[in-house]
Design a protein around this motif. Structure first.
Motif, mmCIF file in Angstrom:
data_model
loop_
_atom_site.group_PDB
_atom_site.id
_atom_site.type_symbol
_atom_site.label_atom_id
_atom_site.label_comp_id
_atom_site.label_asym_id
_atom_site.label_seq_id
_atom_site.Cartn_x
_atom_site.Cartn_y
_atom_site.Cartn_z
ATOM 1 N N THR A 31 24.206 4.134 1.794
ATOM 2 C CA THR A 31 25.087 5.080 2.485
ATOM 3 C C THR A 31 26.317 5.376 1.639
ATOM 4 N N LYS A 32 26.616 6.649 1.428
ATOM 5 C CA LYS A 32 27.771 7.021 0.626
ATOM 6 C C LYS A 32 29.062 6.580 1.305
ATOM 7 N N ILE A 33 29.948 5.975 0.500
ATOM 8 C CA ILE A 33 31.226 5.504 1.010
ATOM 9 C C ILE A 33 32.348 6.152 0.202
ATOM 10 N N GLY A 34 33.231 6.824 0.896
ATOM 11 C CA GLY A 34 34.384 7.423 0.235
ATOM 12 C C GLY A 34 34.040 8.645 -0.594
ATOM 13 N N ASP A 35 35.071 9.208 -1.198
ATOM 14 C CA ASP A 35 34.904 10.373 -2.055
ATOM 15 C C ASP A 35 34.471 9.930 -3.451
ATOM 16 N N PRO A 36 33.700 10.760 -4.129
ATOM 17 C CA PRO A 36 33.296 10.408 -5.488
ATOM 18 C C PRO A 36 34.485 10.460 -6.447
ATOM 19 N N LEU A 37 34.401 9.656 -7.490
ATOM 20 C CA LEU A 37 35.402 9.677 -8.546
ATOM 21 C C LEU A 37 34.937 10.663 -9.613
ATOM 22 N N LYS A 38 35.717 11.716 -9.823
ATOM 23 C CA LYS A 38 35.328 12.769 -10.765
ATOM 24 C C LYS A 38 36.247 12.739 -11.980
ATOM 25 N N THR A 39 35.645 12.713 -13.157
ATOM 26 C CA THR A 39 36.401 12.764 -14.396
ATOM 27 C C THR A 39 35.809 13.841 -15.304
ATOM 28 N N LYS A 40 36.624 14.315 -16.224
ATOM 29 C CA LYS A 40 36.179 15.337 -17.170
ATOM 30 C C LYS A 40 36.629 14.949 -18.568
ATOM 31 N N GLY A 41 35.844 15.368 -19.557
ATOM 32 C CA GLY A 41 36.200 15.026 -20.922
ATOM 33 C C GLY A 41 35.329 15.727 -21.932
ATOM 34 N N VAL A 42 35.207 15.115 -23.098
ATOM 35 C CA VAL A 42 34.450 15.699 -24.198
ATOM 36 C C VAL A 42 33.505 14.659 -24.788
ATOM 37 N N ALA A 43 32.448 15.159 -25.428
ATOM 38 C CA ALA A 43 31.489 14.291 -26.118
ATOM 39 C C ALA A 43 31.153 14.919 -27.462
ATOM 40 N N LEU A 44 31.116 14.096 -28.493
ATOM 41 C CA LEU A 44 30.750 14.545 -29.832
ATOM 42 C C LEU A 44 29.404 13.929 -30.176
ATOM 43 N N GLY A 45 28.439 14.768 -30.593
ATOM 44 C CA GLY A 45 27.093 14.253 -30.787
ATOM 45 C C GLY A 45 26.345 14.816 -31.978
ATOM 46 N N PHE A 46 25.229 14.135 -32.283
ATOM 47 C CA PHE A 46 24.321 14.545 -33.354
ATOM 48 C C PHE A 46 22.891 14.433 -32.832
ATOM 49 N N ILE A 47 22.068 15.444 -33.109
ATOM 50 C CA ILE A 47 20.674 15.462 -32.678
ATOM 51 C C ILE A 47 19.781 15.814 -33.872
ATOM 52 N N LYS A 48 18.667 15.093 -33.975
ATOM 53 C CA LYS A 48 17.655 15.400 -34.997
ATOM 54 C C LYS A 48 16.331 15.682 -34.293
ATOM 55 N N GLY A 49 15.730 16.841 -34.595
ATOM 56 C CA GLY A 49 14.442 17.209 -34.021
ATOM 57 C C GLY A 49 13.318 16.986 -35.015
#
Length: 217
Positions: free
Chosen positions: A50-68
């Motif tokens: 059962t959900k309790i309370g309001d969700p904690l929301k955060t925002k930010g950035v991510a730096l990444g690398f991908i190889k296909g």
């Protein structure tokens, strides 16, 4: 989050509508990409489901690398490997009370991707899905009430005043990317299956939504 999902769905629908009469080609050439992402994280606490309370929301950035890496020479099917380092933060203030939340993690996606390339077009569409491994290395909440300050470290043991949060989480990467020549724009929905915090019936799980901008080379 609804805005992010609407953005992704609208982008894909527009590209398919624009290119629905174009002939698909078999582009099996591998690729590498650096990308910068806007990262919106949501953490929801539940007690026995059962959900309790309001969700904690955060925002930010991510730096990444991908190889296909191409898996089948006759098909544009790829294995995407890589990593992202992310920073998320929020700040809430009411009268003399202030709360700051900061989280940092590394995610390691291992996903299958299928590249839809159109002839006579600089556009290709790459849907992807696969498991995501997440390593949390910092979680901190700082509260201030007047001149009094208190710091809460999520990864510390409960006996030391922390939440005994998990360093390792397992989840899912699901999304779509669009290449326009070397430019990449993508959306990733990243729910975690294992909780960030677990204490008996109490669990806190995280969901991340990312919009990425990158360069292929």
């Amino acid at each position: 989050m609804k805005i992010l999902k609407t953005f992704a769905a609208s982008l894909v629908a527009l590209l398919f509508a624009t290119n629905m009469q174009a002939q698909l080609t078999q582009d099996t050439e591998g690729y590498q990409r650096f990308q910068l992402s806007f990262d919106a994280q949501r953490m929801q606490g539940k007690d026995d489901g059962t959900k309790i309370g309001d969700p904690l929301k955060t925002k930010g950035v991510a730096l990444g690398f991908i190889k296909g890496i191409n898996l089948v020479t006759t098909m544009p099917l790829f294995l995407e490997l890589g990593g992202n380092i992310a920073w998320n933060h929020n700040k809430e203030k009411e009268n003399d009370e202030e709360e700051k939340n900061t989280f940092m993690y590394i995610s390691v996606p291992v996903q299958a991707a299928y590249k839809l390339t159109f002839s006579n077009s600089p556009i290709s569409i790459v849907p992807f899905v696969g498991p995501n491994l997440k390593f949390n290395f910092m979680g901190k909440t700082t509260t201030k009430d007047g001149d009094e300050k208190d710091k809460f470290k999520w990864l510390k043991d409960t006996d030391d005043g922390g939440a005994d949060a998990k360093i390792f989480q397992f989840g899912l990467n699901l999304g779509v990317g669009v290449n326009i020549n070397r430019l990449y724009v993508g959306y990733t929905f990243q729910p975690d299956f294992s909780p960030y915090v677990k204490d008996g019936d109490w669990k806190e799980k995280t969901i991340n939504n990312l919009i990425s901008l990158g360069i292929n080379f």
